[in-house]
Design a protein around this motif. Structure first.
Motif, mmCIF file in Angstrom:
data_model
loop_
_atom_site.group_PDB
_atom_site.id
_atom_site.type_symbol
_atom_site.label_atom_id
_atom_site.label_comp_id
_atom_site.label_asym_id
_atom_site.label_seq_id
_atom_site.Cartn_x
_atom_site.Cartn_y
_atom_site.Cartn_z
ATOM 1 N N ARG A 134 0.839 -1.206 0.000
ATOM 2 C CA ARG A 134 0.000 0.000 0.000
ATOM 3 C C ARG A 134 0.872 1.253 0.000
ATOM 4 N N ALA A 135 1.951 1.234 0.787
ATOM 5 C CA ALA A 135 2.859 2.380 0.842
ATOM 6 C C ALA A 135 3.576 2.583 -0.492
ATOM 7 N N ARG A 136 3.995 1.493 -1.134
ATOM 8 C CA ARG A 136 4.673 1.606 -2.429
ATOM 9 C C ARG A 136 3.748 2.182 -3.487
ATOM 10 N N GLN A 137 2.506 1.758 -3.466
ATOM 11 C CA GLN A 137 1.551 2.290 -4.435
ATOM 12 C C GLN A 137 1.255 3.762 -4.159
ATOM 13 N N ARG A 138 1.270 4.126 -2.906
ATOM 14 C CA ARG A 138 0.973 5.509 -2.543
ATOM 15 C C ARG A 138 2.103 6.444 -2.948
ATOM 16 N N ASN A 139 3.354 5.983 -2.743
ATOM 17 C CA ASN A 139 4.516 6.791 -3.131
ATOM 18 C C ASN A 139 5.686 5.875 -3.447
ATOM 19 N N PRO A 140 5.904 5.545 -4.736
ATOM 20 C CA PRO A 140 6.975 4.622 -5.109
ATOM 21 C C PRO A 140 8.372 5.126 -4.770
ATOM 22 N N GLY A 141 8.517 6.422 -4.506
ATOM 23 C CA GLY A 141 9.835 6.968 -4.240
ATOM 24 C C GLY A 141 10.321 6.784 -2.814
ATOM 25 N N VAL A 142 9.461 6.333 -1.911
ATOM 26 C CA VAL A 142 9.842 6.172 -0.507
ATOM 27 C C VAL A 142 10.542 4.830 -0.314
ATOM 28 N N LYS A 143 11.701 4.851 0.318
ATOM 29 C CA LYS A 143 12.406 3.609 0.654
ATOM 30 C C LYS A 143 11.708 2.957 1.832
ATOM 31 N N ILE A 144 11.398 1.661 1.693
ATOM 32 C CA ILE A 144 10.605 0.960 2.692
ATOM 33 C C ILE A 144 11.330 -0.288 3.172
ATOM 34 N N THR A 145 11.344 -0.493 4.475
ATOM 35 C CA THR A 145 11.800 -1.755 5.055
ATOM 36 C C THR A 145 10.684 -2.260 5.970
ATOM 37 N N VAL A 146 10.635 -3.583 6.153
ATOM 38 C CA VAL A 146 9.607 -4.177 7.011
ATOM 39 C C VAL A 146 10.273 -5.107 8.021
ATOM 40 N N ASP A 147 9.589 -5.311 9.148
ATOM 41 C CA ASP A 147 10.126 -6.204 10.170
ATOM 42 C C ASP A 147 8.985 -6.728 11.025
ATOM 43 N N ILE A 148 9.088 -8.002 11.416
ATOM 44 C CA ILE A 148 8.176 -8.617 12.370
ATOM 45 C C ILE A 148 8.961 -8.792 13.657
ATOM 46 N N ILE A 149 8.518 -8.125 14.715
ATOM 47 C CA ILE A 149 9.277 -8.087 15.962
ATOM 48 C C ILE A 149 8.678 -9.077 16.959
ATOM 49 N N PRO A 150 9.493 -9.996 17.491
ATOM 50 C CA PRO A 150 8.980 -11.001 18.430
ATOM 51 C C PRO A 150 8.797 -10.446 19.833
ATOM 52 N N ASP A 151 7.787 -9.617 20.002
ATOM 53 C CA ASP A 151 7.524 -8.999 21.297
ATOM 54 C C ASP A 151 6.117 -8.417 21.276
ATOM 55 N N ASP A 152 5.633 -7.990 22.434
ATOM 56 C CA ASP A 152 4.340 -7.324 22.448
ATOM 57 C C ASP A 152 4.489 -5.907 21.892
ATOM 58 N N ALA A 153 3.375 -5.321 21.479
ATOM 59 C CA ALA A 153 3.421 -4.047 20.746
ATOM 60 C C ALA A 153 4.033 -2.925 21.569
ATOM 61 N N GLU A 154 3.689 -2.838 22.837
ATOM 62 C CA GLU A 154 4.188 -1.736 23.657
ATOM 63 C C GLU A 154 5.707 -1.782 23.784
ATOM 64 N N ALA A 155 6.243 -2.938 24.157
ATOM 65 C CA ALA A 155 7.697 -3.058 24.317
ATOM 66 C C ALA A 155 8.413 -2.853 22.989
#
Length: 293
Positions: free
Chosen positions: A72-93
């Motif tokens: 969705r982010a790439r379609q919204r603005n292809p010029g933005v560099k994007i990285t993704v990560d799944i973090i093994p922890d609860d959201a707050e921490a």
């Protein structure tokens, strides 16, 4: 090295609103966008499936959440560099840790379903209270979220909690080429002061008269650093939270300061910021102001 802008997503519609806002913000400031999803399951169950060809349902869901947000982010603005990560922890921490190495952390205002929504609200409040970076909670109408008003509202409070927020608001206004309304509320005393031979004048009038000078003092340095930002000084009588919520109706962003103290001393989130995070009609940025050790 320039730090990234971090956005936390959870698969909810509000999380996607946050990703949209963060994509626009990253493009505006030329920042890398880091999309993260917190999955406590990864911490406890992930290693069991390391050698399996079958992707567990929980991992597949986490991958789908960050994948959809990134696409969705790439379609919204292809010029933005994007990285993704799944973090093994609860959201707050996870997000509090991300805040230590981020320009800002962006979240939605609620999550998936009533229970998750309450938890995400708690995460947003915790971030706004404790995060070391600015925290932006994306909420409000589509018109406000998309920056269609051409106006940022800055709540100017005590100097101890406002300096960093003022700098943040001026940088945003300059990057967006929009107007900045610096708002300070003043209060009329609940009880009329008793007459005294050494006292003269009306306390409410004194507060009202002093407010413009306080605004001038608070804004002077930032106006000198950002001379092209069109700044409006706004003073209003009433509780600050009510005044700022009213002004949020026609704003693209509401910026508030939040005092911080070094651990183990923590200051609770003030009533103004709490009300804004719950009820503002636009995204809310809570900017920490560090106290001296």
């Amino acid at each position: 090295m320039t730090l990234p802008l971090v956005v936390g997503v959870d698969g909810s519609e509000a999380g996607l609103w946050a990703a949209d806002w963060a994509t626009d913000e990253a493009a505006l400031h030329g920042l890398e966008l880091r999309i993260v999803h917190a999955s406590p399951w990864e911490r406890y169950e992930g290693p069991v499936f390391t050698h399996s060809d079958e992707v567990p349902a929980e991992r597949a869901l986490a991958q789908d959440i960050v994948g959809r947000a990134a696409e969705r982010a790439r379609q919204r603005n292809p010029g933005v560099k994007i990285t993704v990560d799944i973090i093994p922890d609860d959201a707050e921490a996870a997000l509090l840790r991300e805040a230590r190495r981020a320009v800002a952390v962006v979240t939605g205002c609620r999550g998936r379903g009533p229970i998750t929504g309450a938890l995400l609200g708690s995460v947003s409040r915790s971030l706004a209270t404790h995060a070391s970076s600015p925290v932006v909670v994306v909420r409000g109408t589509p018109h406000n979220r998309q920056g269609a008003n051409g106006r940022i509202v800055l709540g100017v409070g005590d100097a101890a909690s406002s300096t960093a927020a003022i700098r943040f608001a001026f940088r945003e206004a300059e990057a967006r080429r929009c107007a900045l309304d610096a708002v300070r509320a003043w209060r009329r005393p609940a009880h009329k002061p008793l007459a005294h031979p050494l006292l003269a004048g009306d306390a409410a009038h004194h507060d009202e008269d002093q407010t413009p000078a306080l605004l001038d003092d608070a804004l002077r340095a930032a106006e000198q650093e950002h001379p092209h930002v069109l700044t409006h000084r706004v003073t209003a009588e009433g509780p600050a939270r009510h005044v700022l919520l009213t002004h949020s109706a026609t704003a693209d962003l509401l910026v508030l300061g939040a005092p911080r103290r070094h651990p183990p001393f923590a200051l609770p989130l003030g009533r103004v910021a709490h009300a804004a995070l719950q009820h503002a009609d636009c995204p809310v940025a809570v900017v920490p102001q560090r106290a001296a050790p």
